[in-house]
Every structure is written in C-alpha cells, then in structure tokens.
Design a protein around this motif. Sequence first.
Motif, PDB file in Angstrom:
ATOM      1  N   THR A  97       0.822  -1.222   0.000  1.00 14.12           N
ATOM      2  CA  THR A  97       0.000   0.000   0.000  1.00 14.12           C
ATOM      3  C   THR A  97       0.847   1.260   0.000  1.00 14.12           C
ATOM      4  O   THR A  97       0.311   2.353  -0.201  1.00 14.12           O
ATOM      5  CB  THR A  97      -0.991   0.024   1.189  1.00 14.12           C
ATOM      6  N   ASP A  98       2.155   1.124   0.197  1.00 11.67           N
ATOM      7  CA  ASP A  98       3.066   2.282   0.113  1.00 11.67           C
ATOM      8  C   ASP A  98       3.529   2.531  -1.315  1.00 11.67           C
ATOM      9  O   ASP A  98       4.181   3.543  -1.582  1.00 11.67           O
ATOM     10  CB  ASP A  98       4.300   2.078   1.006  1.00 11.67           C
ATOM     11  N   ARG A  99       3.189   1.659  -2.244  1.00  9.16           N
ATOM     12  CA  ARG A  99       3.586   1.851  -3.643  1.00  9.16           C
ATOM     13  C   ARG A  99       2.849   3.065  -4.214  1.00  9.16           C
ATOM     14  O   ARG A  99       1.744   3.380  -3.778  1.00  9.16           O
ATOM     15  CB  ARG A  99       3.243   0.609  -4.482  1.00  9.16           C
ATOM     16  N   PRO A 100       3.468   3.722  -5.197  1.00  7.71           N
ATOM     17  CA  PRO A 100       2.805   4.879  -5.828  1.00  7.71           C
ATOM     18  C   PRO A 100       1.408   4.512  -6.356  1.00  7.71           C
ATOM     19  O   PRO A 100       1.231   3.471  -6.996  1.00  7.71           O
ATOM     20  CB  PRO A 100       3.738   5.245  -6.983  1.00  7.71           C
ATOM     21  N   GLY A 101       0.439   5.343  -6.050  1.00  5.82           N
ATOM     22  CA  GLY A 101      -0.932   5.124  -6.513  1.00  5.82           C
ATOM     23  C   GLY A 101      -1.755   4.211  -5.615  1.00  5.82           C
ATOM     24  O   GLY A 101      -2.941   4.020  -5.850  1.00  5.82           O
ATOM     25  N   TRP A 102      -1.129   3.658  -4.585  1.00  2.00           N
ATOM     26  CA  TRP A 102      -1.847   2.743  -3.697  1.00  2.00           C
ATOM     27  C   TRP A 102      -2.025   3.373  -2.326  1.00  2.00           C
ATOM     28  O   TRP A 102      -1.245   4.204  -1.895  1.00  2.00           O
ATOM     29  CB  TRP A 102      -1.113   1.402  -3.575  1.00  2.00           C
ATOM     30  N   SER A 103      -3.064   2.933  -1.643  1.00  2.00           N
ATOM     31  CA  SER A 103      -3.347   3.354  -0.269  1.00  2.00           C
ATOM     32  C   SER A 103      -4.225   2.274   0.344  1.00  2.00           C
ATOM     33  O   SER A 103      -4.745   1.402  -0.357  1.00  2.00           O
ATOM     34  CB  SER A 103      -4.093   4.688  -0.254  1.00  2.00           C
ATOM     35  N   ARG A 133      -7.694   2.607  -1.181  1.00  2.00           N
ATOM     36  CA  ARG A 133      -7.827   1.990  -2.509  1.00  2.00           C
ATOM     37  C   ARG A 133      -7.884   0.467  -2.389  1.00  2.00           C
ATOM     38  O   ARG A 133      -8.700  -0.183  -3.054  1.00  2.00           O
ATOM     39  CB  ARG A 133      -6.661   2.405  -3.405  1.00  2.00           C
ATOM     40  N   GLU A 157     -10.894  -1.900  -3.760  1.00  2.00           N
ATOM     41  CA  GLU A 157     -10.655  -2.897  -4.804  1.00  2.00           C
ATOM     42  C   GLU A 157     -10.737  -4.338  -4.316  1.00  2.00           C
ATOM     43  O   GLU A 157     -11.005  -5.231  -5.101  1.00  2.00           O
ATOM     44  CB  GLU A 157      -9.321  -2.613  -5.497  1.00  2.00           C
TER      45      GLU A 157
END
Length: 140
Positions: A20-26, A29, A33
């Motif tokens: 969840t720390d990856r760009p675009g993720w939280s 989100r 999903e």
Amino acid sequence: MHMSDGAKRESWAEYLRRMTDRPGWSVARLARESGIHRATLFRWIAGKGGANVASVRQIAEALGDDPANALRAAGNMEGAPEEALDPDLQVIMRRLASPDTPEAEKDAIRTALKYLAQVAESAQPERPGRVIRRRGRAAS
C-alpha cells in the motif's frame, strides 16, 4: 519479494504496508478494490489478527500480485515461523520460492492452488443469520 534462505521472511503486516506504500496505492484503494473493510486492513497492518485464505487471495488479486507472495506473507503472521504451517504447504512454498524450480512447475503449482482455493470457497457454508428469500417468504 523473494528472500534467500536464512533471511527474515516478510510478515503479513509488512507485506500490506509495502504494497500500500507503492505509488498510486493506499489502504483506502485496497479496501475499495478488495472489498475488505478499511478497519480490517488497518488492524492487519498493525499486526493484529489474521486473514483467511479467501481474504488473502482477494488482497493479492486487488493488488495484482501473485497469490503465492501474499500467502507466504500471511503464513508468517506476527513473525510465526514457517514450521507453524502444514508440512505440505512448507514444501509447496519452498518450491515456489526456489530459483531452481522450473517456471513450468511453478505455474502448475499455482494453477492447482487456484483450483483448490476455488473449490474450498464454493464449499463454504452460508453465513449464519443470512436471510434467503424463497417464494416470497423469508427463511433463515
């Protein structure tokens, strides 16, 4: 994340934090999903409680990750040693993690695991207290 023998294995909480720390993720989100409530995800990220196989598969699918990675991390919840897993699962996880295992064998293992997970999910009994409508009447 592939780890060599002897390296500390990533825990379920660490896996979720990393993903969840990856760009675009939280977490929000991932909750949307995966269909898993944010509070549950935050509890897992805090290292409290564990996920069942179906939830781990939902998480991996939502993240676009190989379910074997998520299952490996989930099998290491709260730092539990690999020995806490069923001996057959230990063998399967070692084969999936080994760079010496041919990709064809890894694909066959993943296919078999996906099939077994689908069979297990379809065999789960209905949730208690769930109301089912039959011919206009409510039945529980």
